[in-house]
Design an enzyme around this catalytic site. Structure first.
Site, PDB file in Angstrom:
ATOM      1  N   ARG A  99     -48.727 -51.678  92.394  1.00  0.00           N
ATOM      2  CA  ARG A  99     -47.383 -51.720  91.826  1.00  0.00           C
ATOM      3  C   ARG A  99     -46.846 -53.149  91.821  1.00  0.00           C
ATOM      4  O   ARG A  99     -46.237 -53.592  90.839  1.00  0.00           O
ATOM      5  CB  ARG A  99     -46.442 -50.824  92.630  1.00  0.00           C
ATOM      6  CG  ARG A  99     -46.634 -49.340  92.421  1.00  0.00           C
ATOM      7  CD  ARG A  99     -45.580 -48.547  93.184  1.00  0.00           C
ATOM      8  NE  ARG A  99     -45.764 -47.103  93.036  1.00  0.00           N
ATOM      9  CZ  ARG A  99     -44.954 -46.199  93.538  1.00  0.00           C
ATOM     10  NH1 ARG A  99     -43.880 -46.589  94.250  1.00  0.00           N
ATOM     11  NH2 ARG A  99     -45.189 -44.906  93.362  1.00  0.00           N
TER      12      ARG A  99
ATOM     13  N   ALA B   7     -54.405 -39.451  92.098  1.00  0.00           N
ATOM     14  CA  ALA B   7     -54.976 -39.013  93.365  1.00  0.00           C
ATOM     15  C   ALA B   7     -55.213 -37.516  93.305  1.00  0.00           C
ATOM     16  O   ALA B   7     -54.356 -36.754  92.842  1.00  0.00           O
ATOM     17  CB  ALA B   7     -54.037 -39.352  94.522  1.00  0.00           C
TER      18      ALA B   7
ATOM     19  N   THR C  15     -43.102 -35.423  86.431  1.00  0.00           N
ATOM     20  CA  THR C  15     -43.262 -36.074  87.727  1.00  0.00           C
ATOM     21  C   THR C  15     -41.912 -36.482  88.302  1.00  0.00           C
ATOM     22  O   THR C  15     -41.652 -36.332  89.499  1.00  0.00           O
ATOM     23  CB  THR C  15     -44.172 -37.308  87.600  1.00  0.00           C
ATOM     24  OG1 THR C  15     -45.471 -36.887  87.179  1.00  0.00           O
ATOM     25  CG2 THR C  15     -44.289 -38.049  88.920  1.00  0.00           C
TER      26      THR C  15
ATOM     27  N   GLU D 134     -46.947 -75.014  90.168  1.00  0.00           N
ATOM     28  CA  GLU D 134     -47.371 -76.315  90.683  1.00  0.00           C
ATOM     29  C   GLU D 134     -46.188 -77.265  90.845  1.00  0.00           C
ATOM     30  O   GLU D 134     -46.065 -77.957  91.863  1.00  0.00           O
ATOM     31  CB  GLU D 134     -48.409 -76.943  89.738  1.00  0.00           C
ATOM     32  CG  GLU D 134     -49.674 -76.118  89.572  1.00  0.00           C
ATOM     33  CD  GLU D 134     -49.632 -75.164  88.395  1.00  0.00           C
ATOM     34  OE1 GLU D 134     -50.674 -74.989  87.754  1.00  0.00           O
ATOM     35  OE2 GLU D 134     -48.552 -74.598  88.108  1.00  0.00           O
TER      36      GLU D 134
END
Length: 434
Positions: A238, A197, A250, A49
């Protein structure tokens, strides 16, 4: 156009910068023109703000301010934002999400209204923030805006009814964004969100033989499972996350960068769950997560059960591993190492979450391989699972043509609740909670 949408897009550039304070965005509007923009700065510096009011200057007098989170009304490291709003001569305040902090919640509205300022909040504020004009292209990100489950919201709505529907979805999106902050305030703990997925038949990768090292828990080859819409959604998540975690398997199989590319916002801090895998010098030299330049305060973190001499050697000055709970003074290409002292997965995972919570991390996004996902499900220390499933049989066809064996996703824990589900392109997202 929705002024709170502009404020929200500004807020994404504060994720990872403002912590442990929430990432907040604000815009000041006078006579239908945005005259000030702001987002929360590093702790001890101005909130969104105040930044927007400074940007607006004298044009703030008689204007309205749109802010994603209820303005603060207490003295902390900075003076109250309510005080700055009143002194600037703001006539109307629109905020989307009520602050869970008991020092703020509900009190800000009373203070502002007593000073003669009109206040609108929540979904009502999002709907009132709709104006009939085109989108501000400077705040768009190539139409890749699907996190609210609205893949058609790519431009200016044709009717006011459509604009109000988008405003309600914006409210949902902002609520989802602040869910991790709410959880952190109430529990002093990091919110853990898992994203996975799988193919039509439930595969998340292709099993490959050898080459990955016996110490890596899961060794699989990358498969393109989801289409662009789901990929956009993933990168938006993300951008909303303080940090993103993948396992050693991975990292070795996919060699991901873990950056935000298909959305706007800051890159999350990258975490590599090494477990018992010791990275070699060749791996450290060839993996993107270890080679990309890093922003100040965003060095990659390796959580490990074993020494990592190759990473230590790469660090400037052969920096030693950090004791658990402490942070190395890292910069440039350096990598922080945190070594566990627990003997079990649940003990190590608990230590990591305590470490992240102490750093003020609100949301941890996890993109696990099969073995890591199975361990996380077993330990139960997570909050949400975002599971994408393709309706396209392309993965199965690719596996059949290559002769490779599919890597099955682990069985989901019993008792999960499907909170919502929607489809983007050929992919279906189901959001599960315990």
């Amino acid at each position: 156009m929705n002024y709170l949408q502009l404020a929200f897009e500004n807020s994404l550039f504060s994720v990872g910068i403002s912590r442990p304070n929430p990432a907040v965005g604000a815009v000041v509007v006078r006579d239908g023109i945005v005259v000030g923009r702001g987002r929360t700065q590093r702790p001890g510096n101005a909130h969104a703000e105040v930044m927007a009011l400074r940007d607006a200057g004298e044009l703030a007098r008689g204007a309205a301010i749109y802010v994603t989170l209820e303005p603060c009304c207490h003295y902390g490291r900075t003076p109250p934002c309510t005080k700055a709003i009143i002194e600037a001569g703001i006539k109307e305040v629109y905020f989307a999400h009520a602050d869970p902090n008991p020092l703020v919640r509900g009190k800000s509205r009373s203070i502002l209204e007593e000073a003669g300022v009109k206040v609108f909040e929540g979904q009502d504020a999002c709907e009132r923030a709709v104006v009939e004009s085109g989108w501000d292209d400077s705040c768009s990100h190539d139409g890749c805006k699907v996190l609210s489950g609205n893949p058609t919201a790519m431009g200016e709505p044709e009717t006011r009814a459509e604009a109000l529907a988008e405003a309600r979805m914006l409210f949902h999106e902002i609520e989802r964004f602040f869910e991790a902050y709410d959880y952190f305030v109430r529990n002093k703990a990091t919110f853990v969100e898992i994203k996975s997925a799988i193919s039509q038949e439930g595969y998340m990768g292709a099993l490959v033989g050898g080459g990955c090292g016996s110490k890596v828990a899961a060794c699989n080859a990358p498969l393109k499972i989801t289409a662009q819409g789901a990929n956009c959604w993933n990168h938006e998540l993300r951008a909303m996350s303080d940090t993103i975690l993948v396992g050693a398997g991975t990292v070795l199989a996919d060699n991901p960068s873990l950056d935000v590319r298909n959305a706007q916002g800051n890159n999350p801090v990258k975490i590599i769950w090494a477990g018992h895998h010791e990275f070699t010098a060749a791996e450290v030299a060839g993996l993107r997560v270890f080679q990309a330049p890093v922003e100040a305060g965003k060095a990659p973190i390796v959580f490990t059960c074993v020494p990592q001499p190759a990473i230590e050697k790469k660090n400037v000055g052969d920096a030693p591993a950090a004791p658990l709970g402490e942070t190395l003074n890292v910069a440039g290409h350096q990598i922080e190492i945190v070594t566990f002292n627990a003997a079990t997965f649940v003990g190590c995972w608990s230590q990591m979450l305590e470490n992240l919570s102490a750093r003020g991390m609100h949301r941890l996004m996890v993109e696990p391989g099969a073995r890591l996902a199975e361990e996380i499900f077993k330990c139960g220390l997570w909050n949400r699972l975002d599971l994408w499933q393709s309706t396209d049989s392309a993965v199965e066809r690719a596996l059949e043509s290559s002769g490779a064996e599919g890597l099955a996703y682990p069985e989901l824990p019993t008792g999960l609740v499907a909170r919502e589900s929607f489809m983007i392109g050929p992919d279906v997202l189901t959001v599960y909670e315990k």
